[in-house]
Design a protein around this motif. Sequence first.
Motif, PDB file in Angstrom:
ATOM      1  N   ILE A  76     -68.080 -12.479 -22.594  1.00 28.38           N
ATOM      2  CA  ILE A  76     -67.180 -12.939 -23.653  1.00 28.38           C
ATOM      3  C   ILE A  76     -67.718 -12.463 -24.997  1.00 28.38           C
ATOM      4  N   ILE A  77     -66.907 -11.727 -25.728  1.00 26.87           N
ATOM      5  CA  ILE A  77     -67.275 -11.283 -27.077  1.00 26.87           C
ATOM      6  C   ILE A  77     -66.353 -12.010 -28.049  1.00 26.87           C
ATOM      7  N   PRO A  78     -66.857 -13.043 -28.727  1.00 24.15           N
ATOM      8  CA  PRO A  78     -66.007 -13.869 -29.594  1.00 24.15           C
ATOM      9  C   PRO A  78     -65.247 -13.061 -30.640  1.00 24.15           C
ATOM     10  N   HIS A  79     -63.999 -13.455 -30.846  1.00 26.66           N
ATOM     11  CA  HIS A  79     -63.127 -12.920 -31.891  1.00 26.66           C
ATOM     12  C   HIS A  79     -62.676 -11.481 -31.671  1.00 26.66           C
ATOM     13  N   ARG A  80     -63.025 -10.902 -30.545  1.00 29.74           N
ATOM     14  CA  ARG A  80     -62.608  -9.530 -30.267  1.00 29.74           C
ATOM     15  C   ARG A  80     -61.663  -9.511 -29.070  1.00 29.74           C
ATOM     16  N   ILE A  81     -60.543  -8.790 -29.195  1.00 31.78           N
ATOM     17  CA  ILE A  81     -59.555  -8.735 -28.128  1.00 31.78           C
ATOM     18  C   ILE A  81     -60.155  -8.164 -26.853  1.00 31.78           C
ATOM     19  N   ASP A  82     -61.020  -7.161 -26.985  1.00 32.31           N
ATOM     20  CA  ASP A  82     -61.610  -6.556 -25.791  1.00 32.31           C
ATOM     21  C   ASP A  82     -62.675  -7.447 -25.155  1.00 32.31           C
ATOM     22  N   GLY A  83     -62.930  -8.600 -25.766  1.00 34.05           N
ATOM     23  CA  GLY A  83     -63.866  -9.548 -25.177  1.00 34.05           C
ATOM     24  C   GLY A  83     -63.199 -10.722 -24.501  1.00 34.05           C
ATOM     25  N   LEU A  84     -61.861 -10.725 -24.512  1.00 33.21           N
ATOM     26  CA  LEU A  84     -61.123 -11.839 -23.901  1.00 33.21           C
ATOM     27  C   LEU A  84     -61.235 -11.859 -22.385  1.00 33.21           C
ATOM     28  N   ASP A  85     -61.322 -10.683 -21.756  1.00 34.25           N
ATOM     29  CA  ASP A  85     -61.390 -10.660 -20.297  1.00 34.25           C
ATOM     30  C   ASP A  85     -62.659 -11.320 -19.779  1.00 34.25           C
ATOM     31  N   GLY A  86     -63.653 -11.465 -20.654  1.00 35.50           N
ATOM     32  CA  GLY A  86     -64.878 -12.137 -20.260  1.00 35.50           C
ATOM     33  C   GLY A  86     -64.692 -13.606 -19.932  1.00 35.50           C
ATOM     34  N   ILE A  87     -63.569 -14.173 -20.350  1.00 32.66           N
ATOM     35  CA  ILE A  87     -63.298 -15.585 -20.036  1.00 32.66           C
ATOM     36  C   ILE A  87     -63.393 -15.832 -18.541  1.00 32.66           C
ATOM     37  N   PHE A  88     -62.919 -14.872 -17.740  1.00 29.77           N
ATOM     38  CA  PHE A  88     -62.913 -15.050 -16.295  1.00 29.77           C
ATOM     39  C   PHE A  88     -64.020 -14.268 -15.587  1.00 29.77           C
ATOM     40  N   PHE A  89     -64.700 -13.361 -16.293  1.00 30.35           N
ATOM     41  CA  PHE A  89     -65.782 -12.593 -15.680  1.00 30.35           C
ATOM     42  C   PHE A  89     -67.164 -13.125 -16.035  1.00 30.35           C
ATOM     43  N   ALA A  90     -67.307 -13.665 -17.235  1.00 24.63           N
ATOM     44  CA  ALA A  90     -68.624 -14.079 -17.728  1.00 24.63           C
ATOM     45  C   ALA A  90     -69.336 -15.099 -16.835  1.00 24.63           C
TER      46      ALA A  90
END
Length: 216
Positions: A57-71
């Motif tokens: 998850i990379i906060p505030h970045r659109i390309d970090g949203l997929d981390g919600i389910f992968f992190a």
Amino acid sequence: MTFDSRSGGDPYRFGSDAFYSALGRAFVAMCAVVPVLFAIEGFDYWLDAGLDGTAGIIPHRIDGLDGIFFAPFLHHGFNHLYSNSVPLILLGTFVLAAGARRFLYSTLVIMFVSGLGVWFTGSANSVVVGASGIIFGYLGLLLMRGIVERSWWNFAVVLLVGLLYGGQLFGVLPTDEPISWQGHLFGLIGGLVAAILFRRRPQRDAYSSASTLTLP
């Protein structure tokens, strides 16, 4: 003839054969999850795959949203994974024992609430990985489930975890340590929400009014 419901098939009734059977199956299933997490961490470490940066998850970045389910499947080294393994198995066992479907739906809600909370409130210069948000979510779920379903053994599990990991429970508070207290806090909130959304509705039947039924 006397029928004792404790010998029946209610997996939610503490002390019944069905309860212990469900608990045993859940324990085996959760023990099988941890080696998968170690395999993922080993793949990332030995092949230098850089999964933390690409799937965290990379906060505030659109390309970090997929981390919600992968992190939750990634960890910052084996020590990080070791520290999460035992509480994940312990809490996950009791959550899973109440039903696979409820476990799956509840886990998804916890992942979403915890991950989205981290994405909105976390530091923009950080990458967040780890299953600790799920762990705090299971803790909140069991606590709230004990309230909404009036299940005292859920409270007992929470008390046991509190005794074993009391110091770590303060991880929901802001700290200078390099841990995501936001993930812990929002994971806990996600667990409380999941317990309410997927609470068990008691079924009224001929045997619900008494624990024993005596027939001539």
